[in-house]
Scaffold this active site. Sequence first.
Site, short mmCIF file in Angstrom:
data_model
loop_
_atom_site.label_atom_id
_atom_site.label_comp_id
_atom_site.label_asym_id
_atom_site.label_seq_id
_atom_site.Cartn_x
_atom_site.Cartn_y
_atom_site.Cartn_z
N TYR A 1 -1.20 -0.76 10.57
CA TYR A 1 -1.28 -1.11 9.15
C TYR A 1 -0.13 -0.48 8.37
O TYR A 1 0.54 -1.15 7.58
CB TYR A 1 -2.62 -0.64 8.59
CG TYR A 1 -2.82 -0.92 7.12
CD1 TYR A 1 -3.16 -2.19 6.67
CD2 TYR A 1 -2.68 0.11 6.17
CE1 TYR A 1 -3.35 -2.43 5.32
CE2 TYR A 1 -2.87 -0.14 4.82
CZ TYR A 1 -3.21 -1.41 4.40
OH TYR A 1 -3.39 -1.65 3.06
N SER B 1 0.85 -1.19 0.00
CA SER B 1 0.00 0.00 0.00
C SER B 1 0.88 1.23 0.00
O SER B 1 2.02 1.21 0.51
CB SER B 1 -0.89 0.00 1.25
OG SER B 1 -1.54 1.25 1.40
#
Length: 261
Positions: free
Chosen positions: A163, A150
């Site tokens: 995350y 990501s």
Amino acid sequence: MSKGLHAIVTGSASGLGAATAGLLAKDGARLVINYSKSRTGAEATAEACHKAGAAEVVVVQGDVSRDEDCKKIVAAAAAWGKLDSLINNAGTTKHVPYGNLDGLSAEDFQRIYAVNTIGPYQMIRAARSLLEASAKASGGLAASVVNISSVAGISGDGSSIAYVASKGALNAMTLSLAKALAPTIRVNTVCPGYIDTPWFTKGAGEARARQVRDAVFENVPLKIVSTAEDIAQLVCFLVSSSSGNITGECVRTDAGMHLIW
């Protein structure tokens, strides 16, 4: 795209994983479709892949945070004698505002790292011999691993600090593995920005997802909201022979959002 690849796509019951499997299927791939919880979704992906032209589709339940499950997923491809590509797409998160440090426990970090960082490592380790067999069978063309990361791992901005940290670690691990596994296995990472999928909506809620979607459209230079199919095109390029000289790359695909950060 290379024809008839033998591939595993983790977390392919929906979203980017399902879209990637669907594109590979159009070129006659043999596929292992993996899911952790949604068998219904995985079976729907498998059916779509059959209709798209896949040569063979196997559905396997498994949580990539568990090493024994990673071995089970890879075992489903053992009959093929080789594995041309491994797409480490399975992921998880917890949505917690950055300022809320009490909102993330050690257990939250451990679970997110277990799936997002340790899971890809365990999958690569389990699949290594089959990936190396692909390189041998092809006369030296390296097999391909694509980790789905990501932009959060680059920018520090994502659904939670845990995350972000897990994806940053995955990006760094990609570099190490690309060095360790060359020349028989290539390892690259795709770093998407916002993708309009049910996965984000489920985690953030419909109202928040709509707000983010609208903000992305208004602010990114390309004025588009990326779909799973958009990102899957890049993933499939990186597993194909057309990218045979690319390894150790973290490819950001965010419609230009990083240009305005």
